[in-house]
Design a protein around this motif. Structure first.
Motif, PDB file in Angstrom:
ATOM      1  N   ASP A 185      36.564  42.184  27.096  1.00  0.00           N
ATOM      2  CA  ASP A 185      35.443  41.567  27.798  1.00  0.00           C
ATOM      3  C   ASP A 185      35.445  42.079  29.234  1.00  0.00           C
ATOM      4  O   ASP A 185      36.423  41.920  29.966  1.00  0.00           O
ATOM      5  N   ASN A 186      34.353  42.724  29.653  1.00  0.00           N
ATOM      6  CA  ASN A 186      34.310  43.351  30.977  1.00  0.00           C
ATOM      7  C   ASN A 186      33.611  42.497  32.029  1.00  0.00           C
ATOM      8  O   ASN A 186      33.201  43.010  33.082  1.00  0.00           O
ATOM      9  N   HIS A 187      33.500  41.186  31.787  1.00  0.00           N
ATOM     10  CA  HIS A 187      32.807  40.327  32.747  1.00  0.00           C
ATOM     11  C   HIS A 187      33.733  39.949  33.901  1.00  0.00           C
ATOM     12  O   HIS A 187      34.126  38.790  34.066  1.00  0.00           O
ATOM     13  N   PHE A 188      34.102  40.956  34.699  1.00  0.00           N
ATOM     14  CA  PHE A 188      34.872  40.754  35.924  1.00  0.00           C
ATOM     15  C   PHE A 188      34.648  41.970  36.819  1.00  0.00           C
ATOM     16  O   PHE A 188      34.313  43.054  36.339  1.00  0.00           O
ATOM     17  N   SER A 189      34.812  41.803  38.099  1.00  0.00           N
ATOM     18  CA  SER A 189      34.635  42.916  39.025  1.00  0.00           C
ATOM     19  C   SER A 189      35.875  43.804  39.011  1.00  0.00           C
ATOM     20  O   SER A 189      36.975  43.347  38.670  1.00  0.00           O
ATOM     21  N   CYS A 190      35.720  45.072  39.371  1.00  0.00           N
ATOM     22  CA  CYS A 190      36.861  45.985  39.386  1.00  0.00           C
ATOM     23  C   CYS A 190      36.561  47.204  40.237  1.00  0.00           C
ATOM     24  O   CYS A 190      35.414  47.439  40.624  1.00  0.00           O
ATOM     25  N   LYS A 191      37.614  47.969  40.509  1.00  0.00           N
ATOM     26  CA  LYS A 191      37.491  49.227  41.253  1.00  0.00           C
ATOM     27  C   LYS A 191      38.425  50.258  40.628  1.00  0.00           C
ATOM     28  O   LYS A 191      39.534  49.927  40.187  1.00  0.00           O
ATOM     29  N   THR A 215      46.353  60.756  41.824  1.00  0.00           N
ATOM     30  CA  THR A 215      46.705  59.403  41.419  1.00  0.00           C
ATOM     31  C   THR A 215      45.475  58.496  41.366  1.00  0.00           C
ATOM     32  O   THR A 215      44.732  58.394  42.340  1.00  0.00           O
ATOM     33  N   ALA A 216      45.286  57.848  40.219  1.00  0.00           N
ATOM     34  CA  ALA A 216      44.150  56.943  40.044  1.00  0.00           C
ATOM     35  C   ALA A 216      44.651  55.517  39.837  1.00  0.00           C
ATOM     36  O   ALA A 216      45.444  55.248  38.925  1.00  0.00           O
ATOM     37  N   TYR A 217      44.190  54.616  40.688  1.00  0.00           N
ATOM     38  CA  TYR A 217      44.572  53.213  40.646  1.00  0.00           C
ATOM     39  C   TYR A 217      43.421  52.379  40.072  1.00  0.00           C
ATOM     40  O   TYR A 217      42.247  52.739  40.191  1.00  0.00           O
ATOM     41  N   PHE A 218      43.772  51.244  39.493  1.00  0.00           N
ATOM     42  CA  PHE A 218      42.770  50.297  39.017  1.00  0.00           C
ATOM     43  C   PHE A 218      43.018  48.961  39.710  1.00  0.00           C
ATOM     44  O   PHE A 218      44.142  48.443  39.694  1.00  0.00           O
ATOM     45  N   VAL A 219      41.970  48.421  40.318  1.00  0.00           N
ATOM     46  CA  VAL A 219      42.057  47.147  41.022  1.00  0.00           C
ATOM     47  C   VAL A 219      41.145  46.155  40.312  1.00  0.00           C
ATOM     48  O   VAL A 219      39.925  46.348  40.262  1.00  0.00           O
ATOM     49  N   ALA A 220      41.730  45.120  39.726  1.00  0.00           N
ATOM     50  CA  ALA A 220      40.960  44.107  39.007  1.00  0.00           C
ATOM     51  C   ALA A 220      40.586  42.978  39.955  1.00  0.00           C
ATOM     52  O   ALA A 220      41.417  42.499  40.724  1.00  0.00           O
ATOM     53  N   GLY A 221      39.339  42.557  39.884  1.00  0.00           N
ATOM     54  CA  GLY A 221      38.858  41.551  40.819  1.00  0.00           C
ATOM     55  C   GLY A 221      38.636  40.193  40.188  1.00  0.00           C
ATOM     56  O   GLY A 221      39.264  39.828  39.185  1.00  0.00           O
ATOM     57  N   GLU A 222      37.711  39.470  40.755  1.00  0.00           N
ATOM     58  CA  GLU A 222      37.429  38.099  40.346  1.00  0.00           C
ATOM     59  C   GLU A 222      37.001  38.042  38.885  1.00  0.00           C
ATOM     60  O   GLU A 222      36.184  38.834  38.428  1.00  0.00           O
ATOM     61  N   PRO A 251      40.892  39.071  33.149  1.00  0.00           N
ATOM     62  CA  PRO A 251      41.675  38.342  32.148  1.00  0.00           C
ATOM     63  C   PRO A 251      43.018  37.896  32.720  1.00  0.00           C
ATOM     64  O   PRO A 251      43.582  38.549  33.610  1.00  0.00           O
ATOM     65  N   THR A 252      43.569  36.816  32.211  1.00  0.00           N
ATOM     66  CA  THR A 252      44.815  36.266  32.745  1.00  0.00           C
ATOM     67  C   THR A 252      45.994  37.217  32.571  1.00  0.00           C
ATOM     68  O   THR A 252      46.935  37.176  33.370  1.00  0.00           O
ATOM     69  N   LEU A 277      44.337  49.115  29.698  1.00  0.00           N
ATOM     70  CA  LEU A 277      42.896  48.914  29.546  1.00  0.00           C
ATOM     71  C   LEU A 277      42.394  49.405  28.198  1.00  0.00           C
ATOM     72  O   LEU A 277      41.546  48.767  27.567  1.00  0.00           O
ATOM     73  N   PHE A 278      42.894  50.563  27.751  1.00  0.00           N
ATOM     74  CA  PHE A 278      42.467  51.097  26.462  1.00  0.00           C
ATOM     75  C   PHE A 278      43.147  50.397  25.293  1.00  0.00           C
ATOM     76  O   PHE A 278      42.680  50.489  24.160  1.00  0.00           O
ATOM     77  N   ASP A 279      44.252  49.739  25.559  1.00  0.00           N
ATOM     78  CA  ASP A 279      45.003  49.070  24.500  1.00  0.00           C
ATOM     79  C   ASP A 279      45.492  47.722  25.006  1.00  0.00           C
ATOM     80  O   ASP A 279      46.672  47.523  25.242  1.00  0.00           O
ATOM     81  N   PRO A 280      44.568  46.776  25.189  1.00  0.00           N
ATOM     82  CA  PRO A 280      44.960  45.467  25.741  1.00  0.00           C
ATOM     83  C   PRO A 280      45.905  44.738  24.797  1.00  0.00           C
ATOM     84  O   PRO A 280      45.978  45.048  23.608  1.00  0.00           O
ATOM     85  N   PRO A 281      46.659  43.780  25.320  1.00  0.00           N
ATOM     86  CA  PRO A 281      47.606  43.033  24.483  1.00  0.00           C
ATOM     87  C   PRO A 281      46.914  42.414  23.272  1.00  0.00           C
ATOM     88  O   PRO A 281      45.764  41.982  23.349  1.00  0.00           O
ATOM     89  N   GLU A 282      47.618  42.380  22.165  1.00  0.00           N
ATOM     90  CA  GLU A 282      47.058  41.814  20.933  1.00  0.00           C
ATOM     91  C   GLU A 282      46.651  40.359  21.121  1.00  0.00           C
ATOM     92  O   GLU A 282      45.759  39.859  20.442  1.00  0.00           O
ATOM     93  N   THR A 283      47.312  39.685  22.051  1.00  0.00           N
ATOM     94  CA  THR A 283      47.027  38.265  22.278  1.00  0.00           C
ATOM     95  C   THR A 283      45.871  38.040  23.237  1.00  0.00           C
ATOM     96  O   THR A 283      45.476  36.914  23.498  1.00  0.00           O
ATOM     97  N   ALA A 284      45.322  39.148  23.791  1.00  0.00           N
ATOM     98  CA  ALA A 284      44.233  39.000  24.755  1.00  0.00           C
ATOM     99  C   ALA A 284      43.010  38.388  24.083  1.00  0.00           C
ATOM    100  O   ALA A 284      42.564  38.846  23.040  1.00  0.00           O
TER     101      ALA A 284
END
Length: 328
Positions: free
Chosen positions: A131-137, A144-151, A154-155, A288-295
């Motif tokens: 589910d991509n309903h959150f902000s990100c960068k 080097t590529a970083y990912f910043v997850a916002g408001e 997912p927990t 991101l491409f393989d989120p936890p099975e419990t997600a």
């Protein structure tokens, strides 16, 4: 119609378990990393232009732009492939969200050259099976590529993770790594130039030039970029169009980021300060491409009718590296 296949996993999982974050290198056909990382079918992943094709556009040395992102979905999505001259055509079902891109090819640091930030407001990049309903960068400094997850993230998702240790901003001449498509160019409109291909997630090879027809059901993944001449005759970026994750919850068979207020101005150096002092080797893998099975909402939990095997569609992280997981 999207064909659902048995769950496939990266063949390099064993290597990734040893150092998951540093092992995240994805095939980009010369755009974000060296050509030898991808199964290119042309020398150095460079496509020669045929007589009559326009000369390759070149990005400005630095630039900034807002964009509108269209996520096209629904049972009739295949009828409305990008690029889009503006909004998707009448009859298409789509969602609208917003963001911005900042680019500076003059940046230099220990990790290499070039800096870029792609900011997604409210809805993150929908190419992942979550589910991509959150902000990100996504912030790239050199290789080097970083990912910043916002408001709203997912927990299970960390606020900051390493997207890849080998994923630099596109070079100014990156479009040389994409084939020219006359059909894509026509859909952009007068002065339009479209460059795209479909890549097979099974073997990584290019399976089609041009966004139409839709090859999602064949395990294809689309990558395309559009340019258009402005009133001064300057060829400027028009849109970035691509395959998203086609199944729920992302539900994004086609995605297009159409640029607005494009300006060849230099981003403030403060933009990169968010990650510039961080040692990437200390960061966790993004998953991101393989989120936890419990997600919650992960499509890995979906079941194919009459089968106990999990199902999913191909992602950019799978290209050329799929391996069947034997069901118990």
């Amino acid at each position: 119609m999207i064909t659902i296949r048995p769950l496939l996993i990266l063949s390099g999982v064993g290597m990734m378990m040893a150092n998951p974050a540093m092992a995240q290198v994805y095939q980009t056909y010369g755009t974000h990393n060296p050509a030898d990382v991808s199964p290119c079918q042309t020398p150095n992943c460079v496509y020669p232009r045929a007589p009559g094709n326009p000369p390759n556009p070149l990005w400005p040395v630095y630039w900034q732009s807002n964009w509108t992102m269209y996520r096209v979905y629904g049972p009739d999505a295949s009828k409305y492939p990008p690029p889009y001259a503006g909004k998707p055509p009448q009859g298409a079902t789509y969602q609208t969200s917003y963001g911005a891109t900042l680019y500076d090819s003059t940046w230099r640091g220990k990790s290499g050259e070039g800096a870029m930030e792609e900011r997604y407001d409210q809805y993150c990049l929908p190419i992942f099976p979550l589910d991509n309903h959150f902000s990100c960068k996504f912030i790239s400094l050199g290789d080097t590529a970083y990912f910043v997850a916002g408001e709203g993230r997912p927990t299970w998702m960390p606020k900051l993770c390493l997207f890849s240790p080998l994923n630099h901003p596109p070079r100014r001449d990156f479009v040389s790594h994409l084939p020219y498509s006359a059909a894509d160019s026509a859909r952009i409109g007068p002065g339009g130039q479209g460059y795209s291909f479909w890549v097979s997630a099974q073997n990584g090879y290019v399976m089609q030039v041009g966004a139409s027809p839709d090859r999602t059901a064949d395990g294809g993944i689309l990558f395309g970029y559009g340019f258009q001449a402005n009133v001064k005759g300057e060829v400027m970026p028009q849109s970035f169009y691509f395959s998203g994750y086609p199944l729920a919850p992302a539900n994004a068979p086609f995605v297009s980021q159409n640029y607005t207020s494009f300006a060849a101005t230099q981003p403030s150096p403060d933009i990169w300060a968010e990650v510039s002092g961080i040692d990437p080797t200390t960061l966790p893998a993004c998953q991101l491409f393989d989120p936890p099975e419990t997600a919650g909402g992960s499509t890995n939990a979906a079941l194919k009718a009459g089968s106990s095997a999990p199902v999913r569609a191909p992602t950019w992280g799978d290209i050329g590296r799929w391996k069947v997981r034997t069901a118990p």
